[in-house]
Design a protein around this motif. Structure first.
Motif, PDB file in Angstrom:
ATOM      1  N   SER A 311       0.835  -1.199   0.000  1.00  0.00           N
ATOM      2  CA  SER A 311       0.000   0.000   0.000  1.00  0.00           C
ATOM      3  C   SER A 311       0.868   1.247   0.000  1.00  0.00           C
ATOM      4  O   SER A 311       1.831   1.341   0.775  1.00  0.00           O
ATOM      5  CB  SER A 311      -0.907   0.014   1.242  1.00  0.00           C
ATOM      6  N   LEU A 328       5.317   3.519 -10.333  1.00  0.00           N
ATOM      7  CA  LEU A 328       4.862   2.755  -9.171  1.00  0.00           C
ATOM      8  C   LEU A 328       4.049   1.540  -9.587  1.00  0.00           C
ATOM      9  O   LEU A 328       4.207   0.440  -9.020  1.00  0.00           O
ATOM     10  CB  LEU A 328       4.034   3.654  -8.253  1.00  0.00           C
ATOM     11  N   SER A 329       3.182   1.698 -10.579  1.00  0.00           N
ATOM     12  CA  SER A 329       2.332   0.578 -11.004  1.00  0.00           C
ATOM     13  C   SER A 329       3.138  -0.511 -11.691  1.00  0.00           C
ATOM     14  O   SER A 329       2.795  -1.693 -11.609  1.00  0.00           O
ATOM     15  CB  SER A 329       1.226   1.078 -11.931  1.00  0.00           C
ATOM     16  N   CYS A 332       6.367  -1.776  -8.638  1.00  0.00           N
ATOM     17  CA  CYS A 332       5.960  -2.300  -7.325  1.00  0.00           C
ATOM     18  C   CYS A 332       4.877  -3.357  -7.541  1.00  0.00           C
ATOM     19  O   CYS A 332       3.673  -3.078  -7.433  1.00  0.00           O
ATOM     20  CB  CYS A 332       5.466  -1.168  -6.438  1.00  0.00           C
ATOM     21  N   LEU A 335       1.940  -4.217  -4.910  1.00  0.00           N
ATOM     22  CA  LEU A 335       0.968  -3.204  -4.498  1.00  0.00           C
ATOM     23  C   LEU A 335      -0.461  -3.695  -4.701  1.00  0.00           C
ATOM     24  O   LEU A 335      -0.812  -4.167  -5.780  1.00  0.00           O
ATOM     25  CB  LEU A 335       1.155  -1.918  -5.299  1.00  0.00           C
ATOM     26  N   LEU A 338      -3.044   1.777  -4.321  1.00  0.00           N
ATOM     27  CA  LEU A 338      -2.241   2.877  -4.869  1.00  0.00           C
ATOM     28  C   LEU A 338      -3.051   4.163  -4.816  1.00  0.00           C
ATOM     29  O   LEU A 338      -4.175   4.221  -5.313  1.00  0.00           O
ATOM     30  CB  LEU A 338      -1.839   2.570  -6.316  1.00  0.00           C
ATOM     31  N   ILE A 361      -3.175  -4.763  -8.012  1.00  0.00           N
ATOM     32  CA  ILE A 361      -3.839  -3.601  -7.416  1.00  0.00           C
ATOM     33  C   ILE A 361      -5.352  -3.789  -7.389  1.00  0.00           C
ATOM     34  O   ILE A 361      -5.985  -4.043  -8.413  1.00  0.00           O
ATOM     35  CB  ILE A 361      -3.456  -2.299  -8.154  1.00  0.00           C
ATOM     36  N   LEU A 364      -7.617   1.881  -5.998  1.00  0.00           N
ATOM     37  CA  LEU A 364      -6.964   3.001  -6.681  1.00  0.00           C
ATOM     38  C   LEU A 364      -7.654   4.306  -6.295  1.00  0.00           C
ATOM     39  O   LEU A 364      -8.868   4.446  -6.437  1.00  0.00           O
ATOM     40  CB  LEU A 364      -7.026   2.807  -8.200  1.00  0.00           C
TER      41      LEU A 364
END
Length: 549
Positions: A311, A328-329, A332, A335, A338, A361, A364
């Motif tokens: 997170s 980041l997507s 990571c 995750l 996000l 994810i 979002l």
């Protein structure tokens, strides 16, 4: 033999129902027959009550005799009677919440005497002193000291908002409560770095520390790792002045930190946060709110330390844009949540960019991104095929329309959608796919009867609907939703000035699954404890906005 089998059935049902973790599943079972209702009442262990009266509280305690966890939110009645009712039947209560309930020291004495087995307590206040007959009603160090001396099993204490406590309260808790693991404190000018340092040095089992507002953290009196509790895994700081020196000391300490929150904290820089993240690469949750110095280049560098994150929240970081979002997507991979809000996501062109899909994810949050448009949003949705929660609050406030049908079609797995303050909403397709939507929060939005009706028809699984202060809604749209969504459990119409209060009776009569309804009027129901008991639906007044003027 047959009689003996029938005799054992209640025990079997008890064991089966106990495995149902979802409250709605137990509610469905309880409607089958009186025996099932009785069994579900007996296995109920947790209860949250909003603004209860004494009579309502007493009725609930008789119905659920085996409660271990009770939260009384915004209780304004006679606390003495409330604790007497609880204490007479709930000697084994483990968790008690009394937030925003105007408590005083004598209330803590009663709690300590009535509930000797208590392990968690929340007595957070509203941050403003309560004055009755020119006297301040508040919790002080004396009340906390008595509580700590009596409740030796306390593991979690929430004290935030109690302005009349000081370092003495923290010292009492650390010396008297050997099992203390989690503490939340703040908004008191009498809590200082000295008190927090003492707490850290003398609470060896401490795993979580949350501090809020009004003091500065320098070195924190912590010069080496021996002064940090060795089990400390969570640090949350809100509106504090934090030095880079402190972040460096955390970096040097060999503590198993897995969660870090710096919410609108000042004075620290990229040097301090990068040092800490470099040393704690097994961090699972990171929240940096109001870190205005963060740039896309900083995120590019930090990503190498964030590979274990599940997170991340980056809110009010105005220098971040689409590049940081994509990095980041893509990098990571663990995750599941996000958030990049109040930034410049949507300001960059995506013409030649095809980000890799992220299957992990589920949540979002892109709220308050003023540059976000429909074209970029559609590309974003394509990256996350397994998305379950989407927050677009405070987006689409200009002239561009946000098509709710597109959101539910392109993210067909979404169960929770937040559209607060989105002024331009439409629903373009009458025959859109049936969605899996269970929760819709659209406070202060431009949603109208037509859009609301279309959402209702395409979302038969809807359980939670918040339409607070939606001026374009009338009884017509509300009735359409009631007809379409037969699972609805929560509905807020607070502040909906164009919804007639007469619709309340219609809703209760036609939505048997409903458990909580907030009226469009701040004056109805006239009696604060008015309840529609036949349908088990609590109806409360809407917000009186004049109280905040």
């Amino acid at each position: 033999m047959e009689a003996e089998t029938h005799k054992n059935l209640p025990i079997c049902w008890d064991m089966i129902f106990d495995k149902l973790n979802n409250p709605s599943d137990r509610d469905s079972i309880s409607l089958v027959c009186k025996e099932f209702l009785s069994i579900t009442n007996l296995i109920q262990e947790s209860l949250t009550v909003f603004s209860p009266s004494i009579n309502v509280l007493a009725s609930l305690l008789r119905r659920f005799p085996h409660l271990k966890k009770i939260k009384l939110l915004n209780f304004q009645g006679d606390l003495n009677r409330a604790f007497h009712n609880l204490g007479s039947t709930m000697k084994n209560l483990k968790i008690l919440g009394c937030s925003r309930s105007s408590m005083k020291d004598s209330d803590l004495v009663k709690i300590a005497n009535f509930f000797p087995q208590l392990e968690e307590i929340n007595i957070s206040d509203s941050y403003f002193p309560h004055i009755v007959d020119s006297k301040i009603i508040a919790v002080t160090d004396e009340g906390i000291e008595f509580l700590a001396s009596k409740l030796k099993r306390l593991r979690k204490v929430v004290l935030s908002g109690n302005r009349c406590i000081s370092d003495k309260s923290l010292i009492s808790l650390s010396l008297n409560c050997p099992f203390l693991q989690h503490i939340v404190a703040g908004y008191s000018t009498n809590i200082t770095e000295c008190g927090i340092s003492f707490l850290l040095r003398n609470s060896p089992r401490l795993t979580s520390l949350c501090l809020m507002a009004h003091f500065k953290i320098g070195s924190f009196g912590v010069e080496n790792s021996i002064n940090f509790p060795k089990h400390l895994v969570s640090l949350k700081f809100v509106s504090l002045n934090i030095s880079d020196e402190f972040l460096h000391s955390v970096a040097k300490a060999q503590i198993p930190l897995t969660e870090l929150t710096l919410s609108f904290c000042k004075s620290y820089t990229f040097s301090g946060i990068s040092s800490l993240l470099h040393s704690h690469r097994y961090l699972r949750s990171l929240a940096l709110l109001g870190a205005e110095f963060l740039t896309n280049e900083h995120i590019d560098y930090l990503c190498q330390f964030l590979l274990n994150l599940s997170s991340i929240q980056l809110y009010c970081c105005p220098l971040l844009s689409d590049s940081a979002f994509v990095m980041l997507s893509e990098r990571c991979n663990l995750l599941s949540r996000l958030e990049i809000g109040y930034s410049c996501v949507g300001s960059e062109e995506w013409n030649n960019v095809r980000p890799l899909k992220n299957l992990a994810i589920r949540s979002l949050n892109l709220s308050s991104n003023q540059f976000l448009g429909s074209a970029n949003l559609r590309k974003v949705q394509g990256i996350f095929p397994n998305l379950e929660k989407l927050n677009l609050s405070k987006c689409f406030q200009g002239t561009e329309m946000l098509d709710v049908a597109d959101i539910l079609d392109y993210s067909h797995t979404v169960k929770s959608l937040e559209l607060n303050e989105c002024r331009q909403l439409t629903f373009s397709r009458e025959k859109a796919k049936v969605s899996k939507l269970e929760k819709l929060v659209a406070k202060y939005s431009g949603i109208n009867d037509e859009v609301l009706a279309m959402i209702g028809r395409n979302s038969p699984r809807l359980l939670y609907l918040d339409l607070e202060d939606c001026e374009n809604i009338t009884e017509k749209g509300v009735k359409e939703v009631i007809e379409s969504c037969k699972r609805l459990r929560y509905l807020s119409l607070s502040g909906c000035s164009n919804v007639n209060v007469d619709v309340v009776e219609y809703i209760v009569d036609n939505e048997p699954s409903l458990r909580r309804l907030i009226s469009p009027s701040c004056g109805y129901p006239e009696e604060e404890d008015q309840i529609y008991l036949l349908q088990d639906c609590l109806v409360t007044r809407g917000v009186d906005y004049e109280e905040f003027i």
